[in-house]
Every structure is written in C-alpha cells, then in structure tokens.
Design an enzyme around this catalytic site. Structure first.
Site, PDB file in Angstrom:
ATOM      1  N   GLU A  18       2.136  -1.907  -8.248  1.00  0.00           N
ATOM      2  CA  GLU A  18       2.816  -3.216  -8.205  1.00  0.00           C
ATOM      3  C   GLU A  18       4.082  -3.185  -9.056  1.00  0.00           C
ATOM      4  O   GLU A  18       4.349  -2.214  -9.756  1.00  0.00           O
ATOM      5  CB  GLU A  18       1.885  -4.319  -8.751  1.00  0.00           C
ATOM      6  CG  GLU A  18       1.082  -5.052  -7.692  1.00  0.00           C
ATOM      7  CD  GLU A  18       1.904  -6.081  -6.909  1.00  0.00           C
ATOM      8  OE1 GLU A  18       3.135  -6.180  -7.110  1.00  0.00           O
ATOM      9  OE2 GLU A  18       1.299  -6.787  -6.081  1.00  0.00           O
ATOM     10  N   ARG A  67      -6.275 -13.214 -15.409  1.00  0.00           N
ATOM     11  CA  ARG A  67      -5.268 -12.239 -15.837  1.00  0.00           C
ATOM     12  C   ARG A  67      -3.938 -12.611 -15.202  1.00  0.00           C
ATOM     13  O   ARG A  67      -3.887 -13.351 -14.217  1.00  0.00           O
ATOM     14  CB  ARG A  67      -5.661 -10.818 -15.427  1.00  0.00           C
ATOM     15  CG  ARG A  67      -5.680 -10.572 -13.919  1.00  0.00           C
ATOM     16  CD  ARG A  67      -5.643  -9.079 -13.618  1.00  0.00           C
ATOM     17  NE  ARG A  67      -5.814  -8.731 -12.218  1.00  0.00           N
ATOM     18  CZ  ARG A  67      -4.841  -8.733 -11.298  1.00  0.00           C
ATOM     19  NH1 ARG A  67      -3.612  -9.125 -11.626  1.00  0.00           N
ATOM     20  NH2 ARG A  67      -5.076  -8.357 -10.055  1.00  0.00           N
ATOM     21  N   ASN A 111      -0.613 -11.830 -12.979  1.00  0.00           N
ATOM     22  CA  ASN A 111      -0.313 -11.037 -11.803  1.00  0.00           C
ATOM     23  C   ASN A 111       1.193 -10.766 -11.805  1.00  0.00           C
ATOM     24  O   ASN A 111       1.714 -10.318 -12.816  1.00  0.00           O
ATOM     25  CB  ASN A 111      -0.825 -11.706 -10.519  1.00  0.00           C
ATOM     26  CG  ASN A 111      -0.994 -10.715  -9.387  1.00  0.00           C
ATOM     27  OD1 ASN A 111      -1.440  -9.589  -9.609  1.00  0.00           O
ATOM     28  ND2 ASN A 111      -0.634 -11.105  -8.180  1.00  0.00           N
ATOM     29  N   GLU A 127     -10.302 -10.555  -9.524  1.00  0.00           N
ATOM     30  CA  GLU A 127     -10.938 -10.451  -8.205  1.00  0.00           C
ATOM     31  C   GLU A 127     -12.306  -9.781  -8.283  1.00  0.00           C
ATOM     32  O   GLU A 127     -12.515  -8.883  -9.099  1.00  0.00           O
ATOM     33  CB  GLU A 127     -10.036  -9.637  -7.269  1.00  0.00           C
ATOM     34  CG  GLU A 127      -8.705 -10.321  -6.973  1.00  0.00           C
ATOM     35  CD  GLU A 127      -7.664  -9.357  -6.428  1.00  0.00           C
ATOM     36  OE1 GLU A 127      -7.156  -9.631  -5.337  1.00  0.00           O
ATOM     37  OE2 GLU A 127      -7.378  -8.356  -7.099  1.00  0.00           O
ATOM     38  N   ASP A 160       2.834 -10.835  -0.559  1.00  0.00           N
ATOM     39  CA  ASP A 160       2.565 -10.282  -1.890  1.00  0.00           C
ATOM     40  C   ASP A 160       3.866 -10.288  -2.705  1.00  0.00           C
ATOM     41  O   ASP A 160       4.405 -11.348  -2.999  1.00  0.00           O
ATOM     42  CB  ASP A 160       1.952  -8.885  -1.727  1.00  0.00           C
ATOM     43  CG  ASP A 160       1.206  -8.412  -2.958  1.00  0.00           C
ATOM     44  OD1 ASP A 160       1.554  -8.814  -4.076  1.00  0.00           O
ATOM     45  OD2 ASP A 160       0.266  -7.598  -2.805  1.00  0.00           O
TER      46      ASP A 160
END
Length: 299
Positions: free
Chosen positions: A18, A101, A103, A121, A204
């Site tokens: 990411e 958390r 992202n 998740e 995303d």
C-alpha cells in the site's frame, strides 16, 4: 495513444502492499506492507530494497520537509528516522477503539498529514462496520477529526487548484468530493463524483494526475481506472495481471510512470499459482499523462 506497458519491477510478495510514494531526491519508491509491519524503499536505479520493520501494522508513509518520513503505525502518527530505523510518536487517535488501526494517508498541499482509520479486518474487506474516522495531523502536531462512521478509510487526494478534497470510504463503492479550504484544512459539502461498477469491485488507493483526473486502484478488480471528477465519467481502464490492486502513484522521470501496489492476503494457493506476481510492485509506462510530486509533511 502511446502503447501501455505493465511490468512487475519488484516481486516483493507483499501481504498487503500500500501507500506508494515517489521520493524524487533518491529516485526511490516508498511503500508499506501493512500486516507485515514493514516500510520499504525501492531504489529505481540500483533496484535494491531497504526495509524497516515496526511494532504494529503500518498503513501509510509520506515525505517530511525536515527530512526522514512520517507514517501511520497502528493508531499513531509517527515520525520515522530511516537511518536509525526508529519511530517517534507524534500523536495517537481512536484511544477508545482498541481494535482499530490507521489505513491510507496522504499529505495535503499545506503540509498536513491526512489519514483515516478502520476496524482491523477478520479477513480482507471483512470487518466491523462504521468504526473508522478521518483525521489530519497539523504541522504543530495537533490532530483534527473530520468525521466518523467510516468503514475502510482509503484513497485521498486534492484537486490541482487545492479547492476540492477527494476521498474514498471503500465499502461505499464511491469516490467522494468535498469543498476544501487550504488555509484552515476544513472540508465541507460531501458529494459522490463516481460510483464504481460491479466489475470494478472495491475502490482502494487513489492519486491525481497533472490534468486533474483521478486514478483509482480497484481492489479485487485487477485494474486502475481514470476518472473525470467533473463529469463523473470513467475515461480509461488499465488492467493488471493481479486481482488485488491496492494503490497507485506517479513517479519516475517527470512523474511519467505509474507505480501500483497490490496484495496476496486472501488469495488461495490456486490463485497464487495463477497470479505469481501478486504482492509485487508494478510499473506502468506509456499512459501519456504525468502525475504531480507528492507533498511533504510540514511538522
């Protein structure tokens, strides 16, 4: 149209790659592997990778004007000293939500570090809903909370005139826009500028190009799409040889290349055999459009 070329430049096997960010000063791509708790820096000239492991999931990284980097680690905004492989906490959020958390995150044109949270998740895109919030860390290290009830806080960027903030909460299947005040960092007047189609799957990470168009990585959709946020139309689809595309940024010479991160987590052995480059870093050339340089945190 020049011909588009897609290549895996780094077979990193990220569990969930990411937050790609181009660092012009070192001709390098920064990115994270969230569940592996790793920050990575890939030198595009030597092809070497340096990795720093931290003590919690690390979800985004950004440049810092004073040197080094900033990152979102667990529920903390942190300053990162790469040479010493050490992180210093600048601020903590969501103290009341132990399962949360950070992202995705990105620095705005005024040097504030915007980032949002989500519940951890239980499986990819399976989580307790509405637990996240969007925040920004100002240069003086105070934190502003914009709104809560977020599912998966994700892609974000700003219009070229700095008057609009674009934002994705993944499970809304929408790219949203807000009026944005550069001076104060205030956002208002939320609206949707693009609703994803079924085969595009989950929006995303996101970045803007030098023409003011948005590029969105589609998780489980194996593609990045180019959108016109003014007309709400999709202009282009670029498919990749992996399904779990997570984020994108421009980099390389004159920001003429696109880098795309992706994930392996959630794929079965058969899927990994079909997509051996899953979790790698991809470079796309020949798009015929350039990006803009990332902003650096001013604190």
């Amino acid at each position: 149209m020049s011909s588009i070329k897609i290549e895996c430049v780094l077979p990193e096997n990220c569990r969930c790659g990411e937050s790609p960010v181009w660092e012009e000063a070192s001709d390098s791509l920064l990115f994270v592997d969230i569940p592996a708790k790793k920050l990575c820096r890939w030198d595009s000239l030597t092809k070497q990778v340096q990795r720093v492991t931290v003590d919690a999931p690390v979800s985004s990284v950004a440049l810092r004007q004073s040197g080094g980097y900033v990152a979102t680690i667990g529920t903390k905004f942190c300053a990162l000293n790469w040479e010493e492989q050490s992180a210093v906490v600048l601020a903590t959020v969501d103290n009341d939500k132990k399962n949360n958390r950070f992202n995705d995150g990105k620095v705005d044109p005024a040097g504030r570090y915007f980032a949002g949270t989500m519940a951890e998740e239980t499986a990819p895109a399976v989580l307790e809903r509405h637990q996240g919030s969007l925040y920004s860390l100002f240069p003086d290290h105070h934190v502003k909370k914009y709104f809560d009830q977020v599912d998966i806080s994700n892609g974000l960027d700003w219009s070229l005139d700095h008057k609009i903030f674009y934002y994705i909460d993944s499970l809304s299947y929408s790219v949203d826009a807000f009026d944005y005040d550069l001076q104060t960092g205030q956002i208002s007047n939320r609206r949707s500028v693009y609703k994803l189609e079924k085969e595009e799957q989950i929006p995303d990470g996101m970045c803007i190009d030098a023409e003011g168009k948005l590029w969105v990585a589609c998780y489980n959709g194996g593609r990045v799409i180019r959108l016109d946020p003014v007309t709400g139309k999709r202009l282009q689809t670029v498919k990749l040889p992996v399904d779990k595309t997570t984020s994108c940024c421009f980099g390389g010479k004159n920001y003429s290349e696109m880098y795309v991160t992706c994930a392996r987590d959630g794929m079965d052995p058969e899927g990994l055999l079909r997509q051996p480059e899953a979790g790698g870093i991809f470079k796309i050339t020949g798009l015929g459009v350039k990006g803009i340089a990332p902003y650096s945190y001013a604190g």
